[in-house]
Scaffold this active site. Structure first.
Site, mmCIF file in Angstrom:
data_model
loop_
_atom_site.group_PDB
_atom_site.id
_atom_site.type_symbol
_atom_site.label_atom_id
_atom_site.label_comp_id
_atom_site.label_asym_id
_atom_site.label_seq_id
_atom_site.Cartn_x
_atom_site.Cartn_y
_atom_site.Cartn_z
ATOM 1 C CB CYS A 116 1.820 -0.562 -3.196
ATOM 2 S SG CYS A 116 0.628 0.759 -3.433
ATOM 3 C CG HIS A 117 -2.928 -1.811 -4.253
ATOM 4 N ND1 HIS A 117 -2.421 -0.549 -4.074
ATOM 5 C CD2 HIS A 117 -4.264 -1.704 -4.071
ATOM 6 C CE1 HIS A 117 -3.403 0.286 -3.789
ATOM 7 N NE2 HIS A 117 -4.540 -0.387 -3.788
ATOM 8 N N GLY A 118 0.606 -5.105 -3.784
ATOM 9 C CA GLY A 118 1.156 -6.435 -4.050
ATOM 10 C C GLY A 118 0.689 -7.473 -3.041
ATOM 11 C CD GLN A 119 1.854 -5.616 0.536
ATOM 12 O OE1 GLN A 119 1.677 -5.289 -0.633
ATOM 13 N NE2 GLN A 119 2.642 -4.911 1.322
ATOM 14 C CD GLN A 120 -5.333 -5.666 -4.159
ATOM 15 O OE1 GLN A 120 -4.752 -5.483 -5.230
ATOM 16 N NE2 GLN A 120 -6.525 -5.160 -3.903
#
Length: 190
Positions: A116-120
């Site tokens: 999800c947003h973990g790639q940030q």
């Protein structure tokens, strides 16, 4: 010998994206440590998709205890890393120790799962993701591409040691691929 997995997150982590991997690791007899910038009880959030809204909704979820501060973590002690999404990644990625932990797993080619947003968080160690393929929640695409990675329009993608998922509905496949990289074999029950 039991494998050891580290989950790095913080307040406002998406509830399913921290609980599901944590409990799946325990089911597989994997030692699992949740680390956050400060060792504390973390407030999770629940994101959902509603047809009348153009973005996700957010409500408070259950709390979950972090077992350690990231400053207490030696990434060499762990076989794999999971970075859940939610809003936690947007602030934990600024922590230098979090960046060091993530860089370790990418440098050492150890299994790393980001959803999800973990790639940030991965965008802060761009030298290790430049040219790598990954998916992420669609709103993170500009950041993924600005960091030099190649955004893949899939719900789940594996590029070497990196498993990336789009959002919480993709957790079953995400964990299956992560466990495959971790070489966890499911033994048949009798």
């Amino acid at each position: 010998m039991s494998k050891k997995v580290l989950i790095v997150t913080g307040d406002a982590v998406e509830a399913l994206e921290v609980f599901y991997p944590y409990y799946r690791c325990i089911e597989e007899n994997i030692q699992c440590t949740i680390a956050s910038p400060v060792k504390k009880k973390l407030q999770t959030v629940v994101h959902d998709f509603l047809p009348e809204m153009e973005t996700v909704t957010e409500k408070w979820g259950y709390k979950i205890e972090s077992h350690a501060s990231v400053d207490e973590i030696d990434p060499a002690d762990y076989d794999g890393l999971i970075i859940p999404g939610g809003r936690a990644p947007e602030y934990i990625r600024l922590n230098k120790k979090v960046q060091e932990i993530v860089a370790h797993f990418l440098k050492e080619n150890k299994p790393l799962g980001a959803i999800c947003h973990g790639q940030q968080v991965l965008t802060t160690v761009r030298e290790y993701i430049n040219g790598r393929e990954m998916t992420a929640f669609s709103a993170c695409r500009p950041e993924v591409e600005a960091a030099g990675a190649i955004y893949v329009e899939k719900l789940l993608h594996v590029d070497g040691n990196l498993v990336s998922g789009h959002a919480w509905p993709d957790l079953p496949g995400f964990m299956k691929e992560f466990f495959a990289l971790l070489n966890v074999k499911k033994e048949a029950s009798v």
